[in-house]
Enzyme design. Structure first.
Site, PDB file in Angstrom:
ATOM      1  N   CYS A 132       2.711  13.765   6.355  1.00 23.14           N
ATOM      2  CA  CYS A 132       1.554  14.271   7.098  1.00 23.14           C
ATOM      3  C   CYS A 132       1.980  15.013   8.374  1.00 23.14           C
ATOM      4  O   CYS A 132       2.567  16.079   8.287  1.00 23.14           O
ATOM      5  CB  CYS A 132       0.586  13.129   7.397  1.00 23.14           C
ATOM      6  SG  CYS A 132      -1.081  13.653   7.878  1.00 23.14           S
ATOM      7  N   HIS A 154      -0.390   9.493   2.290  1.00 21.95           N
ATOM      8  CA  HIS A 154      -0.141   8.175   2.858  1.00 21.95           C
ATOM      9  C   HIS A 154      -0.243   7.162   1.729  1.00 21.95           C
ATOM     10  O   HIS A 154      -0.429   7.524   0.574  1.00 21.95           O
ATOM     11  CB  HIS A 154      -1.182   7.857   3.937  1.00 21.95           C
ATOM     12  CG  HIS A 154      -1.163   8.822   5.082  1.00 21.95           C
ATOM     13  ND1 HIS A 154      -0.144   8.876   6.004  1.00 21.95           N
ATOM     14  CD2 HIS A 154      -2.051   9.784   5.461  1.00 21.95           C
ATOM     15  CE1 HIS A 154      -0.393   9.803   6.906  1.00 21.95           C
ATOM     16  NE2 HIS A 154      -1.548  10.383   6.594  1.00 21.95           N
TER      17      HIS A 154
END
Length: 245
Positions: A94, A194
């Protein structure tokens, strides 16, 4: 490996660990130990210079201010860049993708120079991407569908020296309309997944371990991991029709 120990560098968990991405380092350690390796996680904080000697590195997600702290630290202590230059595998999640790019723009419109391990730039999207993400890998050595959870506002545009990790079949990935997620350049892999990503994608964990050790990683029979993958891929399939594996 450094003598007999596989060293997994967990980079800046004090500022780049908002979404539990530090779990990726633990997954690598556990899967290595299950195969008989002596493995340890080395936390590398803002109080530490970044060593170039780890066998594999992981970085996680964070907010704007934490990203700036991480970017300054990695520029000041370029051990990660040196390690990637010699071919050490790196996993960036991310916000870490954005830090490792040429530049990223914050939600306030500030443009921050990255460390250029990735040929990409990141700008805010019109809307935030939140939810399950799934796709099909575009990298040699990966055959199983990928699955994770995304939560980001930034959209990353890849340059000619970078290629995507996966073709997205559910979720946003790198940006609205891109239909891909992540980035692969040299020994460095990035994704917006994630989860932690390696808990949900053990094949990706084993690819990193294979590159770190130079050994082919034999299969491990872990029914709970298989159950987790089936549940997550099943959810993504119900929400956005992807092939199940």
């Amino acid at each position: 490996m450094t003598e007999s120990t596989l060293v997994i560098g967990l980079v800046l968990p004090d500022v780049m660990g908002t979404y539990g991405d530090g779990g990726n380092a633990l997954i690598l350690r556990q899967r290595a130990r299950l195969r008989g390796y002596d493995a340890e996680v080395l936390p590398i904080t803002l109080a530490d210079p970044v060593p170039a000697t780890c066998d594999v590195y992981t970085l996680g997600g964070a907010e704007d201010y934490a990203q700036r702290l991480a970017t300054r630290h990695l520029a000041r202590y370029p051990g990660l860049q040196e390690a990637a230059g010699r071919g050490a595998p790196v996993l960036a999640i991310c916000a870490a993708i954005q830090v490792l790019g040429h530049w990223y723009e914050t939600s306030e419109g500030e443009r921050v120079e990255g460390i250029s391990l990735f040929d990409l730039t990141t700008s805010p999207q019109a809307t935030r991407s939140i939810g399950e993400i799934a796709g099909e890998p575009l990298v040699e050595g990966l055959t199983q569908s990928l699955t994770g959870f995304e939560n980001h506002r930034g959209g990353s545009a890849l340059g000619p020296d970078a290629r995507p990790l996966q073709r997205v079949t559910r979720g946003t990935g790198n940006g609205a309309g891109a239909a891909v997620d992540g980035v692969v350049q040299g020994s460095v892999i990035g994704t917006y997944m994630h989860g932690p990503a390696l808990a949900r994608n053990p094949e990706l964990a084993d690819l990193l371990l294979a590159r770190a050790t130079g050994d082919e990683q034999k299969d491990i029979d872990l029914p709970d991991v298989d159950l987790l993958r089936r549940e997550r891929l099943g959810r993504a399939a119900r929400e956005g029709a992807i092939p199940r594996r």
